[in-house]
Motif scaffolding. Structure first.
Motif, PDB file in Angstrom:
ATOM      1  N   ALA A   1       0.839  -1.197   0.000  1.00  0.00           N
ATOM      2  CA  ALA A   1       0.000   0.000   0.000  1.00  0.00           C
ATOM      3  C   ALA A   1       0.873   1.245   0.000  1.00  0.00           C
ATOM      4  N   ARG A   2       0.304   2.311  -0.533  1.00  0.00           N
ATOM      5  CA  ARG A   2       0.908   3.628  -0.385  1.00  0.00           C
ATOM      6  C   ARG A   2       0.025   4.368   0.607  1.00  0.00           C
ATOM      7  N   THR A   3       0.583   4.643   1.764  1.00  0.00           N
ATOM      8  CA  THR A   3      -0.197   5.216   2.853  1.00  0.00           C
ATOM      9  C   THR A   3      -0.652   6.625   2.507  1.00  0.00           C
ATOM     10  N   THR A   4      -1.486   7.178   3.365  1.00  0.00           N
ATOM     11  CA  THR A   4      -2.025   8.517   3.127  1.00  0.00           C
ATOM     12  C   THR A   4      -0.943   9.593   3.153  1.00  0.00           C
ATOM     13  N   ASN A   5       0.206   9.285   3.785  1.00  0.00           N
ATOM     14  CA  ASN A   5       1.310  10.253   3.770  1.00  0.00           C
ATOM     15  C   ASN A   5       2.407   9.879   2.772  1.00  0.00           C
ATOM     16  N   GLY A   6       2.097   8.958   1.848  1.00  0.00           N
ATOM     17  CA  GLY A   6       2.992   8.657   0.735  1.00  0.00           C
ATOM     18  C   GLY A   6       4.028   7.577   0.970  1.00  0.00           C
ATOM     19  N   GLU A   7       4.019   6.942   2.109  1.00  0.00           N
ATOM     20  CA  GLU A   7       4.984   5.883   2.425  1.00  0.00           C
ATOM     21  C   GLU A   7       4.525   4.566   1.793  1.00  0.00           C
ATOM     22  N   TYR A   8       5.458   3.801   1.224  1.00  0.00           N
ATOM     23  CA  TYR A   8       5.144   2.472   0.709  1.00  0.00           C
ATOM     24  C   TYR A   8       5.314   1.463   1.834  1.00  0.00           C
ATOM     25  N   VAL A   9       4.298   0.609   2.017  1.00  0.00           N
ATOM     26  CA  VAL A   9       4.291  -0.378   3.085  1.00  0.00           C
ATOM     27  C   VAL A   9       3.928  -1.732   2.489  1.00  0.00           C
ATOM     28  N   ALA A  10       4.639  -2.771   2.922  1.00  0.00           N
ATOM     29  CA  ALA A  10       4.332  -4.146   2.498  1.00  0.00           C
ATOM     30  C   ALA A  10       4.181  -5.004   3.746  1.00  0.00           C
ATOM     31  N   LEU A  11       3.014  -5.638   3.874  1.00  0.00           N
ATOM     32  CA  LEU A  11       2.717  -6.495   5.017  1.00  0.00           C
ATOM     33  C   LEU A  11       2.152  -7.821   4.530  1.00  0.00           C
ATOM     34  N   SER A  12       2.251  -8.845   5.384  1.00  0.00           N
ATOM     35  CA  SER A  12       1.593 -10.103   5.054  1.00  0.00           C
ATOM     36  C   SER A  12       0.096  -9.816   4.928  1.00  0.00           C
ATOM     37  N   ALA A  13      -0.537 -10.427   3.942  1.00  0.00           N
ATOM     38  CA  ALA A  13      -1.947 -10.122   3.639  1.00  0.00           C
ATOM     39  C   ALA A  13      -2.930 -10.965   4.428  1.00  0.00           C
ATOM     40  N   SER A  14      -2.446 -11.889   5.248  1.00  0.00           N
ATOM     41  CA  SER A  14      -3.333 -12.770   6.008  1.00  0.00           C
ATOM     42  C   SER A  14      -3.398 -12.324   7.456  1.00  0.00           C
ATOM     43  N   CYS A  15      -4.616 -12.125   7.922  1.00  0.00           N
ATOM     44  CA  CYS A  15      -4.815 -11.745   9.315  1.00  0.00           C
ATOM     45  C   CYS A  15      -4.229 -12.827  10.220  1.00  0.00           C
ATOM     46  N   THR A  16      -3.577 -12.401  11.283  1.00  0.00           N
ATOM     47  CA  THR A  16      -2.959 -13.352  12.206  1.00  0.00           C
ATOM     48  C   THR A  16      -3.982 -14.046  13.105  1.00  0.00           C
ATOM     49  N   HIS A  17      -5.236 -13.640  13.025  1.00  0.00           N
ATOM     50  CA  HIS A  17      -6.284 -14.282  13.825  1.00  0.00           C
ATOM     51  C   HIS A  17      -6.729 -15.594  13.175  1.00  0.00           C
ATOM     52  N   GLU A  18      -7.249 -15.519  11.954  1.00  0.00           N
ATOM     53  CA  GLU A  18      -7.709 -16.742  11.288  1.00  0.00           C
ATOM     54  C   GLU A  18      -7.353 -16.794   9.811  1.00  0.00           C
ATOM     55  N   GLY A  19      -6.440 -15.955   9.379  1.00  0.00           N
ATOM     56  CA  GLY A  19      -5.931 -16.051   8.015  1.00  0.00           C
ATOM     57  C   GLY A  19      -6.739 -15.356   6.943  1.00  0.00           C
ATOM     58  N   SER A  20      -7.745 -14.583   7.299  1.00  0.00           N
ATOM     59  CA  SER A  20      -8.528 -13.863   6.296  1.00  0.00           C
ATOM     60  C   SER A  20      -7.663 -12.791   5.635  1.00  0.00           C
ATOM     61  N   THR A  21      -8.001 -12.455   4.411  1.00  0.00           N
ATOM     62  CA  THR A  21      -7.244 -11.440   3.682  1.00  0.00           C
ATOM     63  C   THR A  21      -7.606 -10.048   4.190  1.00  0.00           C
ATOM     64  N   ILE A  22      -6.586  -9.312   4.590  1.00  0.00           N
ATOM     65  CA  ILE A  22      -6.793  -7.960   5.084  1.00  0.00           C
ATOM     66  C   ILE A  22      -6.806  -6.975   3.924  1.00  0.00           C
ATOM     67  N   GLY A  23      -7.292  -5.783   4.185  1.00  0.00           N
ATOM     68  CA  GLY A  23      -7.303  -4.717   3.193  1.00  0.00           C
ATOM     69  C   GLY A  23      -6.753  -3.443   3.800  1.00  0.00           C
ATOM     70  N   TYR A  24      -6.375  -2.498   2.940  1.00  0.00           N
ATOM     71  CA  TYR A  24      -5.890  -1.208   3.426  1.00  0.00           C
ATOM     72  C   TYR A  24      -7.056  -0.235   3.454  1.00  0.00           C
ATOM     73  N   ASP A  25      -7.290   0.368   4.614  1.00  0.00           N
ATOM     74  CA  ASP A  25      -8.346   1.355   4.810  1.00  0.00           C
ATOM     75  C   ASP A  25      -7.677   2.728   4.809  1.00  0.00           C
ATOM     76  N   SER A  26      -7.671   3.376   3.654  1.00  0.00           N
ATOM     77  CA  SER A  26      -6.961   4.656   3.527  1.00  0.00           C
ATOM     78  C   SER A  26      -7.627   5.763   4.338  1.00  0.00           C
ATOM     79  N   SER A  27      -8.920   5.667   4.563  1.00  0.00           N
ATOM     80  CA  SER A  27      -9.606   6.717   5.322  1.00  0.00           C
ATOM     81  C   SER A  27      -9.133   6.754   6.777  1.00  0.00           C
ATOM     82  N   ALA A  28      -8.677   5.623   7.294  1.00  0.00           N
ATOM     83  CA  ALA A  28      -8.179   5.547   8.670  1.00  0.00           C
ATOM     84  C   ALA A  28      -6.673   5.285   8.715  1.00  0.00           C
ATOM     85  N   ASN A  29      -6.034   5.157   7.535  1.00  0.00           N
ATOM     86  CA  ASN A  29      -4.599   4.860   7.429  1.00  0.00           C
ATOM     87  C   ASN A  29      -4.226   3.642   8.284  1.00  0.00           C
TER      88      ASN A  29
END
Length: 147
Positions: free
Chosen positions: A77-105
């Motif tokens: 993702a490119r955050t709201t302040n322009g930083e590039y971030v790469a994270l594992s896409a699977s939630c550590t709770h049960e493995g669901s695919t996470i998404g980037y919520d730009s409105s809340a950064n």
């Protein structure tokens, strides 16, 4: 036992020999369709080193703050302040695919409501473990993502 009963039983048994491995495999934890050889949860430290050409689709969405894409089990993702971030896409709770919520950064799991900071730290659960974060490096229009 009648001859037809015997052959029916044998056919069923032989069929189970071929079907059992597939059935057992389907019961194991899914690695997420976004992966290709990398551990989506980041627990085994899978080798991550790839590049994205931001001048081509779909990666051009990262040219704007708030854009995000999935690749090899990661969300970039490119955050709201322009930083590039790469994270594992699977939630550590049960493995669901996470998404980037730009409105809340932040990163959000739609299944059970876990939220993570842009560095992968848990904001609220049910997840209790952070997402694995990967390095990013921009050179021209090429974004390198690596461990």
């Amino acid at each position: 036992m009648k001859r037809t009963d015997f052959f029916s039983a044998m056919g069923f048994s032989a069929g189970m020999l071929f079907l059992a491995p597939a059935a057992l495999t389907s019961c194991s934890k899914s690695t997420n369709d976004l992966t290709s050889g990398n551990d989506p949860g980041g627990t085994t430290g899978g080798a991550v080193d790839f590049s994205l050409d931001l001048s081509t689709s779909p990666y051009s969405t990262l040219n704007s703050n708030g854009g995000s894409v999935y690749k090899n089990g990661l969300i970039i993702a490119r955050t709201t302040n322009g930083e590039y971030v790469a994270l594992s896409a699977s939630c550590t709770h049960e493995g669901s695919t996470i998404g980037y919520d730009s409105s809340a950064n932040r990163f959000h799991c739609p299944n059970h409501g876990s939220n993570f900071t842009v560095s992968g730290t848990v904001i609220n659960g049910p997840a209790t473990s952070s997402l694995r974060k990967y390095n990013t490096q921009l050179s021209g229009t090429i974004l390198r993502v690596y461990a």
